[in-house]
Design a protein around this motif. Structure first.
Motif, PDB file in Angstrom:
ATOM      1  N   TYR A  28       0.853  -1.181   0.000  1.00  0.00           N
ATOM      2  CA  TYR A  28       0.000   0.000   0.000  1.00  0.00           C
ATOM      3  C   TYR A  28       0.893   1.236   0.000  1.00  0.00           C
TER       4      TYR A  28
ATOM      5  N   ILE B 212       3.158   0.807   3.284  1.00  0.00           N
ATOM      6  CA  ILE B 212       2.989  -0.293   4.225  1.00  0.00           C
ATOM      7  C   ILE B 212       3.086  -1.573   3.419  1.00  0.00           C
TER       8      ILE B 212
ATOM      9  N   PHE C 110      -4.680   5.550   5.316  1.00  0.00           N
ATOM     10  CA  PHE C 110      -5.423   4.381   4.825  1.00  0.00           C
ATOM     11  C   PHE C 110      -6.804   4.310   5.480  1.00  0.00           C
TER      12      PHE C 110
ATOM     13  N   LEU D  89      -7.219  -5.231  12.506  1.00  0.00           N
ATOM     14  CA  LEU D  89      -6.638  -4.795  11.245  1.00  0.00           C
ATOM     15  C   LEU D  89      -5.155  -4.622  11.542  1.00  0.00           C
TER      16      LEU D  89
ATOM     17  N   CYS E 262      -6.554  -1.706  15.705  1.00  0.00           N
ATOM     18  CA  CYS E 262      -5.392  -1.824  14.818  1.00  0.00           C
ATOM     19  C   CYS E 262      -4.168  -2.291  15.598  1.00  0.00           C
TER      20      CYS E 262
ATOM     21  N   ALA F   1      -0.895   4.558   7.953  1.00  0.00           N
ATOM     22  CA  ALA F   1      -2.063   3.806   8.428  1.00  0.00           C
ATOM     23  C   ALA F   1      -3.249   4.737   8.647  1.00  0.00           C
TER      24      ALA F   1
ATOM     25  N   PHE G 109      -1.246  -3.757  10.331  1.00  0.00           N
ATOM     26  CA  PHE G 109      -0.323  -3.114   9.404  1.00  0.00           C
ATOM     27  C   PHE G 109       1.039  -3.765   9.637  1.00  0.00           C
TER      28      PHE G 109
ATOM     29  N   ILE H  59      -1.186  -5.213   4.590  1.00  0.00           N
ATOM     30  CA  ILE H  59      -2.309  -4.870   5.455  1.00  0.00           C
ATOM     31  C   ILE H  59      -3.185  -6.107   5.503  1.00  0.00           C
TER      32      ILE H  59
END
Length: 124
Positions: free
Chosen positions: A33, A40, A85, A50, A97, A82, A52, A43
Motif C-alpha cells: 500500500y 505499508i 489508509f 486490522l 489496529c 495507516a 499493518f 495490510i
C-alpha cells in the motif's frame, strides 16, 4: 544474490511473509500500500484486528537486527500511512489496529532465514 535488485529481493520477502501469514490464518488484504505519506508492506485481518505489517530482512548479522531497523522515524511514517489508509477505508476504521513486523534474518546454525512474527511490535 547476484543479478537481483533490492526491489526484487524486497518483493520476494514480502511475498514470503504474506504466504507465511496466510498459513497462520491471517487474511492478507493489501500488499504494498502506497500513498504520499509512505508505504505499508502488508495490510491484513487477524481475528478482530486490522494489522499493518512491516517486512524486514537482513542478510548480514553484523549490522543491526531487522526488527531494530524499524526505528522511531519509520514507526511514525507507518502510523501516518495507516491513518491515511483508515481515512479512505472507513469500513475498516472501526477495527482495532495493530502494528506487526515480520523479520527474516540469517541464523547462526543455518542459512535458513525463516520468518519471525513480532505481533504488536510498537504502539501509537
Amino acid at each position: 544474490m547476484p543479478g537481483i535488485s533490492m526491489k526484487q529481493l524486497g518483493d520476494e520477502y514480502e511475498r514470503r511473509a504474506a504466504h507465511f501469514l496466510s498459513l497462520q490464518g491471517v487474511e492478507v488484504l493489501i500488499c504494498n500500500y502506497r500513498c504520499h505519506c509512505g508505504e505499508i508492506d502488508l495490510i491484513a485481518r487477524h481475528h478482530d484486528y486490522l494489522v499493518f505489517i512491516e517486512v524486514r530482512a537482513r542478510r548480514n548479522p553484523r549490522f543491526a537486527t531487522a526488527a531494530a531497523s524499524v526505528d522511531y522515524r519509520k514507526q511514525q511514517r507507518l502510523l501516518r500511512t495507516a491513518q491515511f489508509f483508515l481515512q479512505r477505508h472507513t469500513k475498516l476504521a472501526n477495527l482495532p489496529c495493530r502494528f506487526d513486523v515480520i523479520t527474516f534474518e540469517p541464523r547462526q546454525s543455518t542459512t535458513n532465514d525463516s520468518p519471525q512474527w513480532i505481533r504488536g511490535a510498537f504502539t501509537n
